[in-house]
Design a protein around this motif. Structure first.
Motif, PDB file in Angstrom:
ATOM      1  N   LEU A  10       3.652   5.839  -2.820  1.00  0.00           N
ATOM      2  CA  LEU A  10       3.341   7.127  -2.188  1.00  0.00           C
ATOM      3  C   LEU A  10       4.524   8.096  -2.220  1.00  0.00           C
ATOM      4  N   SER A  18       0.824  -1.212   0.000  1.00  0.00           N
ATOM      5  CA  SER A  18       0.000   0.000   0.000  1.00  0.00           C
ATOM      6  C   SER A  18       0.860   1.264   0.000  1.00  0.00           C
ATOM      7  N   ARG A  19       2.080   1.165   0.496  1.00  0.00           N
ATOM      8  CA  ARG A  19       2.923   2.356   0.574  1.00  0.00           C
ATOM      9  C   ARG A  19       3.867   2.504  -0.618  1.00  0.00           C
ATOM     10  N   SER A  20       3.880   1.507  -1.511  1.00  0.00           N
ATOM     11  CA  SER A  20       4.930   1.463  -2.537  1.00  0.00           C
ATOM     12  C   SER A  20       4.934   2.657  -3.486  1.00  0.00           C
ATOM     13  N   GLU A  47       2.340  11.871   5.465  1.00  0.00           N
ATOM     14  CA  GLU A  47       1.076  11.279   5.030  1.00  0.00           C
ATOM     15  C   GLU A  47       0.043  11.367   6.161  1.00  0.00           C
ATOM     16  N   GLU A  72       9.259   1.699   2.770  1.00  0.00           N
ATOM     17  CA  GLU A  72       9.274   1.690   1.309  1.00  0.00           C
ATOM     18  C   GLU A  72      10.680   1.894   0.743  1.00  0.00           C
ATOM     19  N   SER A 107      -2.108   6.046   1.861  1.00  0.00           N
ATOM     20  CA  SER A 107      -2.228   4.601   1.682  1.00  0.00           C
ATOM     21  C   SER A 107      -3.547   4.105   2.265  1.00  0.00           C
ATOM     22  N   ASN A 108      -3.997   2.984   1.743  1.00  0.00           N
ATOM     23  CA  ASN A 108      -5.258   2.386   2.211  1.00  0.00           C
ATOM     24  C   ASN A 108      -5.235   2.152   3.698  1.00  0.00           C
ATOM     25  N   GLY A 139      -2.844   8.609  -4.961  1.00  0.00           N
ATOM     26  CA  GLY A 139      -1.537   8.235  -4.429  1.00  0.00           C
ATOM     27  C   GLY A 139      -1.027   9.180  -3.371  1.00  0.00           C
ATOM     28  N   VAL A 149      -6.505   7.945  -2.006  1.00  0.00           N
ATOM     29  CA  VAL A 149      -5.793   6.684  -2.216  1.00  0.00           C
ATOM     30  C   VAL A 149      -5.468   6.490  -3.694  1.00  0.00           C
TER      31      VAL A 149
END
Lengths: 491, 349
Positions: free
Chosen positions: A330, A326-328, A337, B18, A382-383, A379, A376
């Protein structure tokens, strides 16, 4: 120089008015350029003239005609007091008193033949009817709430506590607003220290305008810079009556539907009037849920930030897979965030309060879609964070005290900053700081964190759980009531 | 001040999830010229294209450092869940590897240790196309058997291994998986003498080992010689040693039921069932005896029988002395099986 001179002149004028003798001319002079000030002359006989002075907007016109003008026109008795039937008619000797009566909604009567000044209260009963509380809504239990009229509020409390020990002392605060503040307590039960502390604090108030009880509270609180309220504000008469019965004091401020209750502790902010209506197991469960959700609301997002920025080792592998995914994409770090999302939620929350009810729904839809989906998809968030923000925001609303809900947001932001800098250690430090601060607070000189610290074992029956009422045979010890037992001793 | 005294740096490393690539496992095998071959899959967590990374290094940590130089993200070992060691390497001793892993504060003690027979790197490469999350599924399988105590296979984590390795009167053991064409299959349990793999026990021996040592429970115990399958087998062990430590009676009490039978006996008949029970007892006694004999010959004590020699108020025996005694000990195995009888609906009993 010129300005100084002018100021001195105006001072002289006011002095001359307040010190002047009570006469129609003096009154006319002081009420000049007041459109709603009325001077009426009634001739009863040739030699006898009655002057009426009143502020039209403050009095009940109908009552004036019925109970003053009509009886006076037919008055044949030597004293006008005998003609007017009113229980609270008073004799006024001086000018200042006359003005005070005039502005509190009384009508001044001057009998020229007897050189007598009288005041008859005819206050306009303008005001709201008794309605349901909107800030502390409950499903069961009494629905009435305080209104803006202090007399009416006292009535609501007196109906619940019909005892002669219930005292109501009146004070006036605000040099311009002259707001009445009524101090209520039960004599012989409430610790006299509380009463004297409050009286002392009221006498020290030096300010011009008071329109709300929270302003009065602000002048009486010992810790001005704390985010925690030191007076409980409630608009429910049943809460006030229950608090009085436990040995607390209450302040009713005129023109405010919110009463101030003190001394309170941190734990009072988690108690709802419904706690004493539900069955004790249910009430205890709900109270525990409230504490849990309080902790959740301030720590959930800081935990997320701490784990994703510092302690990736601690996240279960399965959750880590979800988080990384989910963070990839952002652009922001978890801190920014979360920070942006929280500020955005605050904006929505604040906006929803100000918005008219009809547009409120639109805000909910837009807020929900923008925050929930678009952020979301675009971007920006994150979810996982959206879920957490949702949970912590809803959790914050479980706390029955509105002021505390606001304090929550600040604590959350503080922990968020700490967690992004120092990780879990930061959260621990932040919580220690909050606890230390809570421990240092006081409400009318009583410890804010009791009965935990200082420790009162017996009071724990109504702390994290709400014990069975039949077992709560004593009043809370930390309130130091003069009568500890709540039951009548059998002889 | 307290921060530094506690050894906590106020500014930690960059661990933004990340920006890093946590590895979930390391596979270590023998390389050329006495080197170690360290392999893993990178990136292990995100859904990007995955590669098998292998480095031949002399030191374990060097391997992780070399990954960093070849990969766009920083490789971190804080999420390591499995350490796969080749059986060739294990035979030479794994103490140095274990100590490196143990002393790294980033690596948790709950990582699973597994012995692998065959070329695991090659298998990984062939498997990546079919199953991207092969490593994760393998970990989930180990975790399942670890948590549910099903007694199906040996699952040992670093903490348990360390405990067995460094505690007196005990020798470690690890699960062995074999690379075959159809996948990675459980083969049995590897017995260690100190840190060296000495023997792998499999099939019925391994089942018995699970029953008497690991979880004392087996959901299924097939005995093909007797054409019977026992189910829900629970064991209780009683160890009795004489004062001179020359003989030991090892009693295994078992509660079970017959799940499947393909033989000729009429099991509804109590007499026949009794005979059946006797047969199973004798068979298991024989097998267990052979297993014990093997352990005695190998001088390993994974069952921690040496603990029985400890007596209050007396100095514990040296481990070496115990192993010598154990080697010559006369071990009597006794099985008492309690089979829940099958009930015959037509029976007049």
């Amino acid at each position: 120089m010129f300005w100084k001179k002018k100021q001195i002149e105006s001072k002289l004028v006011t002095q001359s008015i307040t010190e002047s003798e009570l006469s129609i001319e003096a009154l006319k002079k002081s009420l000049v350029q007041m459109d709603d000030a009325e001077f009426v002359e009634i001739d009863i006989s040739d030699i006898r003239k009655i002057y009426l002075v009143y502020i039209r907007t403050l009095i009940d016109q109908e009552k004036l005609n019925e109970s003053i003008i009509k009886p006076l026109t037919n008055c044949s008795k030597p004293s006008i007091q005998d003609c007017i039937v009113n229980s609270s008619i008073i004799h006024i000797p001086i000018f200042i008193e006359a003005k005070k009566q005039l502005f509190s909604g009384s009508i001044l009567l001057f009998d020229s033949s007897q050189n007598l000044w009288l005041a008859v209260p005819l206050k306009n009963p303008l005001g709201r009817a008794i309605e349901t509380s909107e800030t502390e809504t409950i499903l069961f239990g009494a629905k009435d709430s305080f209104s803006e009229q202090v007399e009416q509020n006292i009535t609501l409390i007196r109906r619940r506590l019909p005892i002669h020990e219930l005292k109501a002392e009146k004070f006036t605060v605000g040099s311009m607003s002259e707001t009445s503040v009524v101090l209520m307590y039960i004599e012989g039960l409430t610790n006299p220290d509380f009463v004297s502390t409050v009286k002392e604090k009221i006498s020290e108030i030096n300010f011009d305008l008071f329109f709300d009880s929270s302003q009065v509270a602000a002048f009486m609180e010992e810790h001005q810079h704390s985010i925690f309220p030191q007076f409980q504000q409630t608009d429910r008469p049943d809460v006030v009556a229950y608090s009085l019965g436990l040995g607390k004091i209450t302040l009713l401020v005129d023109n405010t539907p919110f009463a101030l209750v003190a001394p309170i502790t941190f734990f009072h902010l988690f108690q709802s009037p419904e706690d004493y209506i539900n069955r004790w197991v249910v009430a205890s469960f709900l109270r525990i849920i409230r504490y849990v959700s309080f902790v959740l609301s301030i720590t959930l997002i800081p935990f997320y930030v701490a784990l994703t920025t510092h302690h990736y080792q601690m996240i279960p592998l399965q959750t880590l897979l979800v988080l990384v995914d989910s963070r990839s994409k952002l652009p922001f770090t978890p801190f920014w965030e979360a920070f942006i999302m929280l500020i955005f939620i605050e904006i929505i929350r604040e906006a929803s309060l100000r918005m008219p009810t009809k547009t409120g729904q639109t805000l909910g839809v837009i807020g929900g879609i923008v925050v929930g989906q678009a952020a979301v998809e675009a971007g920006f968030a994150s979810n996982v964070l959206i879920v957490m923000v949702g949970i912590s925001t809803i959790a914050a609303f479980l706390i029955p005290n509105y002021l505390m809900t606001k304090a929550n947001s600040l604590m959350q932001l503080m922990l968020l900053v700490f967690s992004s800098l120092f990780g879990l250690m930061g959260i621990a430090l932040g919580i220690i700081a909050i606890l230390a601060h809570l421990n240092s607070l006081s409400s009318i000189k009583q410890p804010y964190f009791s009965p935990v610290s200082p420790f009162f074992r017996k009071d724990w029956i109504d702390l994290f759980i709400r014990g069975p009422l039949v077992k709560m045979l004593e009043r809370p010890e930390h309130l130091k009531p003069l009568k500890l037992k709540r039951y009548k001793t059998r002889r | 001040m307290t921060f530094w005294l506690a050894g906590c740096a106020p500014f930690t490393e960059n661990n933004l999830i990340e920006e890093i690539s946590p590895i979930t496992f390391l596979s270590i095998s023998k390389g050329d010229n006495g080197k170690l071959k360290v392999s893993t899959i990178l990136p292990s967590l995100s859904k990007k294209n995955k590669n098998v990374m292998s480095q031949e290094v002399s030191l374990l940590k060097e391997g992780v450092q070399k990954y960093n130089l070849n990969f766009y993200q920083e490789v971190k070992s804080g999420q390591m869940r499995m350490l796969l060691i080749s059986d060739e390497l294990a035979k030479e001793g794994i103490m140095s590897i274990i100590n490196v892993i143990l002393t790294d504060p980033d690596i948790p003690l709950r990582i699973y240790l597994v012995i692998v027979k065959g070329n695991f790197e090659k298998y990984l490469e062939s498997q990546l196309d079919k199953d991207e999350n092969f490593d994760y599924s393998f970990y989930r399988m180990l975790k399942h058997y670890d948590e549910k105590n099903q007694g199906e296979l040996t699952v040992i984590n670093l903490h348990q291994f360390k405990h067995l390795l460094y505690t007196p009167y005990s020798d470690p053991f690890l699960p062995v998986f074999k690379i075959q064409e159809d996948g990675v299959n459980y083969e049995g349990t590897a017995l260690f003498q100190d840190d060296k793999l000495v023997e792998t026990i499999s099939s019925l021996d391994d089942r018995i080992f699970q029953l008497i040592n690991n979880d004392h429970y087996l959901s299924v115990l097939p005995i093909s010689e007797l054409e019977v399958v026992l189910g829900h087998v629970r064991s209780k062990i009683i160890v009795d040693m004489d004062s001179s430590y020359s003989t030991m009676t090892y009693t295994v009490n078992i509660d079970t039921r017959i799940e499947e039978y393909r033989g000729e006996k009429q099991l509804f008949d109590p007499k026949e069932l009794e005979n059946m029970k006797k047969d199973i007892e004798t068979h298991l006694e024989q097998q267990t005896h052979e297993l014990f004999k093997k352990m005695q010959e190998l001088k390993v004590d994974p069952l921690q029988l040496g603990v029985q020699t400890k007596r209050p108020f007396s100095k514990p025996m040296e481990e070496k002395k115990w192993i010598e005694m154990f080697e010559e000990m006369d071990i009597k195995i006794k099985y008492n099986i309690n089979i829940d009888p099958l009930t015959d609906a037509n029976s007049k009993r």
